[in-house]
Design an enzyme around this catalytic site. Structure first.
Site, mmCIF file in Angstrom:
data_model
loop_
_atom_site.group_PDB
_atom_site.id
_atom_site.type_symbol
_atom_site.label_atom_id
_atom_site.label_comp_id
_atom_site.label_asym_id
_atom_site.label_seq_id
_atom_site.Cartn_x
_atom_site.Cartn_y
_atom_site.Cartn_z
ATOM 1 C CE LYS A 213 -2.033 2.693 1.894
ATOM 2 N NZ LYS A 213 -1.776 4.306 1.434
ATOM 3 C CD GLU B 151 11.538 0.747 11.807
ATOM 4 O OE1 GLU B 151 11.825 1.780 12.477
ATOM 5 O OE2 GLU B 151 12.386 -0.121 11.676
ATOM 6 C CB CYS C 163 11.578 8.955 10.949
ATOM 7 S SG CYS C 163 12.799 7.885 9.880
ATOM 8 C CD GLU D 262 8.083 12.838 13.479
ATOM 9 O OE1 GLU D 262 6.854 12.446 13.341
ATOM 10 O OE2 GLU D 262 8.827 12.042 12.873
HETATM 11 P P1 NAD Z 1 0.963 8.489 7.694
HETATM 12 O O1 NAD Z 1 1.125 7.415 9.099
HETATM 13 O O2 NAD Z 1 -0.127 9.431 7.822
HETATM 14 O O3 NAD Z 1 0.814 7.395 6.558
HETATM 15 C C1 NAD Z 1 1.635 6.322 6.408
HETATM 16 C C2 NAD Z 1 1.034 5.371 5.350
HETATM 17 O O4 NAD Z 1 0.073 4.829 6.207
HETATM 18 C C3 NAD Z 1 0.265 5.967 4.319
HETATM 19 O O5 NAD Z 1 0.517 4.953 3.089
HETATM 20 C C4 NAD Z 1 -0.976 6.164 4.679
HETATM 21 O O6 NAD Z 1 -2.051 5.933 3.635
HETATM 22 C C5 NAD Z 1 -1.360 4.590 5.551
HETATM 23 N N1 NAD Z 1 -2.555 4.879 6.554
HETATM 24 C C6 NAD Z 1 -3.056 5.953 6.938
HETATM 25 N N2 NAD Z 1 -4.032 5.631 7.953
HETATM 26 C C7 NAD Z 1 -3.653 4.161 7.836
HETATM 27 C C8 NAD Z 1 -4.639 3.131 8.567
HETATM 28 N N3 NAD Z 1 -5.533 3.308 9.609
HETATM 29 N N4 NAD Z 1 -4.184 1.956 8.410
HETATM 30 C C9 NAD Z 1 -3.496 1.514 7.450
HETATM 31 N N5 NAD Z 1 -2.685 2.388 7.012
HETATM 32 C C10 NAD Z 1 -2.836 3.845 6.916
HETATM 33 O O7 NAD Z 1 2.543 8.967 7.666
HETATM 34 P P2 NAD Z 1 3.011 9.949 6.744
HETATM 35 O O8 NAD Z 1 2.717 11.279 7.116
HETATM 36 O O9 NAD Z 1 2.864 9.383 5.431
HETATM 37 O O10 NAD Z 1 4.783 10.020 7.084
HETATM 38 C C11 NAD Z 1 5.254 10.724 8.122
HETATM 39 C C12 NAD Z 1 5.488 9.867 9.143
HETATM 40 O O11 NAD Z 1 6.256 8.655 8.941
HETATM 41 C C13 NAD Z 1 6.296 10.915 10.366
HETATM 42 O O12 NAD Z 1 5.817 10.438 11.410
HETATM 43 C C14 NAD Z 1 7.838 10.142 10.278
HETATM 44 O O13 NAD Z 1 8.558 10.138 11.249
HETATM 45 C C15 NAD Z 1 7.399 8.659 9.923
HETATM 46 N N6 NAD Z 1 8.490 8.006 9.301
HETATM 47 C C16 NAD Z 1 9.245 6.838 10.113
HETATM 48 C C17 NAD Z 1 10.116 6.206 9.662
HETATM 49 C C18 NAD Z 1 10.937 5.144 10.448
HETATM 50 O O14 NAD Z 1 11.908 4.557 9.724
HETATM 51 N N7 NAD Z 1 10.758 5.247 11.535
HETATM 52 C C19 NAD Z 1 10.642 6.797 8.361
HETATM 53 C C20 NAD Z 1 10.032 7.405 7.753
HETATM 54 C C21 NAD Z 1 8.822 8.200 8.144
#
Ligand code: NAD
Length: 486
Positions: free
Chosen positions: A173, A247, A281, A385
């Site tokens: 996804k 993550e 992140c 964050e």
């Molecule tokens: P997000 O959580 O909004 O979305 C991430 C993904 O999850 C997207 O594909 C989204 O469509 C999907 N999603 C949303 N709601 C969902 C649900 N209820 N069930 C399943 N999937 C769902 O995050 P974002 O805004 O895309 O990314 C930014 C965040 O990601 C920041 O907090 C950042 O720190 C984190 N991040 C973490 C790492 C790591 O390795 N720890 C790396 C990169 C980004």
């Protein structure tokens, strides 16, 4: 472009015909559209992955290695340039940063291609009676891989590499905000001859992700994204005892001890604070500087920040330091954090506002690189964050004080320490409650090492040996044998 769902090798539109726009954040314009997959599409994709699992999980590691190696090569040769350009257009990072991301993704696949030949078990003579035990490593099954927009290709590679090497099959996804580069990346695996149904894709927003997580035939969820969504997934997975790798977000401290190489600390903290407009992140969120270096550090850091180039278009200026932020909410959140800090007494040394002016498109999402001083723990920038181009610089006196400030966040992903005294390095690295600590280096990522967080930053690790192990179940076979002469 609405044929963005992949089921059993067929790119297709969604069953319900609904589409979502993909926005170019530099201009606020629609770049393309993707299908919004619903439960019918998700079920078909999961069934395809389930059907492909018995064969893919039992062919030899050598055969899996050949296909993965070929996918990595095809991606580099055929798709990398185009994918990097799409990435810049859909998430704003300057082209050279996109090329770096795609190159690393190819490298991760090549690395795990080799690892698929090294998955072995172990065995031992039984402890009681005439028995012998065999410990096998078997793939967990169908994996849902859900990725965010900030490193959509790389973070998918971190899942596909070990998961495919282990023998798992996938429903991916992509992020609805940056799906296009991901789709190109997937095509390289199909071109490489990956058997039908091993990789499937359902595009869509959080609703699609949620339905995929809840599908009963998904055995593992490999998720990178925000804490809120990660916590919800953990709850769902817990109820069904599904495996997870989560993550999530971070709030990384960067500690500069009094004997640090000042110029290196300035340059490398600035790079890690502002690269990808602070939307990483492991971005530096709080810079803690020993009082003896504080004034010099701030002066040099502000000078360096003033020279940063924020490009209005990362394709035209591939070497720029920063591009736009991802969307309007991200810009608003950064601005809210900065205003909150100011209201609590912070001073803005640089930036502190959206970027306006003829150079930047009116509908683009630009924020100036921002430097804050006079901070305290009541401020959002010090605890949460920010996920934007903001560098708060804090003065400390003792190492204990620096460690206490660094740890005073619910997150525990990355931390950085610039120091030379081995005793300081030892005490600090033991005291910092983070999953990865960079000592005199501003990145905790190494393909061979574990990457992941403590506390609210997640569960499990990606990359390295442990990353592969998270796609394998351990099975114990205990065999009794006869000792009689045969
Ligand atoms: P997000 O959580 O909004 O979305 C991430 C993904 O999850 C997207 O594909 C989204 O469509 C999907 N999603 C949303 N709601 C969902 C649900 N209820 N069930 C399943 N999937 C769902 O995050 P974002 O805004 O895309 O990314 C930014 C965040 O990601 C920041 O907090 C950042 O720190 C984190 N991040 C973490 C790492 C790591 O390795 N720890 C790396 C990169 C980004």
């Amino acid at each position: 472009m609405n044929d963005t769902i992949l089921i059993a090798d067929q790119w297709q539109p969604g069953a319900n015909g609904h589409v979502l726009p993909v926005i170019n954040p530099a201009y606020g314009t629609i770049l393309s559209t993707i299908a919004q997959a619903d439960e019918q599409d998700i079920d078909a994709a999961v069934q395809a992955a389930k059907t492909a699992f018995p064969a893919w999980s039992t062919i030899s590691g050598r055969e899996r290695a050949t296909i993965l190696r070929r996918a990595s090569e095809i991606f580099r040769d055929r798709y990398l340039t185009e994918t990097a350009r799409l990435l810049t257009q859909e998430n704003g990072k300057p082209l050279n940063d996109s090329i770096k991301e795609c190159t690393y993704a190819a490298d991760v696949i090549a690395f795990y291609a080799e690892e698929s030949r090294r998955i072995t078990g172990t065995h031992f003579a039984g402890d009681l009676g005439a028995t012998h035990s065999f410990v096998l490593k078997e793939p967990v099954g169908v994996v849902a891989a859900i990725v965010p927009w900030n490193f959509p290709v790389d973070l998918l590679a971190w899942k596909l590499g070990p998961g495919l090497a282990a023998g798992c099959t996938f429903v991916i996804k992509p992020s609805e905000e940056a799906p296009l580069a991901t789709l190109k990346f997937v095509q390289a695996f199909l071109d490489a001859g990956l058997p039908t149904g091993v990789l499937n894709v359902v595009t869509g927003d959080g609703k699609t992700g949620a339905a995929l997580v809840q599908h009963p035939d998904v055995q593992k969820i490999a998720f990178t994204g925000s804490v809120g969504v990660g916590a919800w997934i953990a709850e769902q997975a817990g109820r069904a005892m599904k495996r997870t790798t989560l993550e999530l977000g971070g709030s990384a401290p960067f500690i500069v001890w009094r004997d640090a190489d000042l110029d290196a600390a300035v340059a490398q903290s600035a790079r890690r604070a502002f690269s990808h407009t602070g939307q990483i992140c492991i971005s530096v969120n709080r810079i803690l500087v020993h009082e003896s270096l504080f004034d010099a550090f701030v002066e040099k850091f502000a000078a360096l920040t003033s020279r940063l180039r924020v490009t209005p278009d990362g394709l035209r200026e591939p070497n720029a330091d920063m591009g736009p932020m991802m969307n309007a909410q991200s810009v608003n959140k950064v601005d809210h954090h900065v205003q909150d800090a100011v209201q609590h007494g912070a001073s803005v040394l640089m930036g502190g506002d959206r970027l306006h002016g003829a150079e930047y498109a009116d509908n683009g999402y630009f924020y100036a690189p921002t430097v804050l001083v006079n901070l305290n723990q009541d401020m959002l920038v010090m605890r949460e964050e920010t996920f934007g181009p903001v560098a708060p610089i804090v003065k400390f006196n003792t190492l204990a004080e620096a460690i206490a400030i660094a740890n005073s966040t619910p997150y525990g992903l990355a931390a950085y320490l610039y120091a030379n005294d081995v005793n300081v390095i030892y005490q600090a690295t033991r005291g910092l409650k983070f999953g990865g600590i960079g000592v005199n280096v501003n990145d905790i990522t190494d393909i061979r090492g574990p990457f992941g967080g403590t506390k609210m930053s997640g569960i499990g690790r990606e990359l390295g040996e442990v990353g592969l192990d998270s796609y394998l179940e351990t099975k114990h076979i205990r065999l009794a044998y006869r000792t009689a002469t045969l």
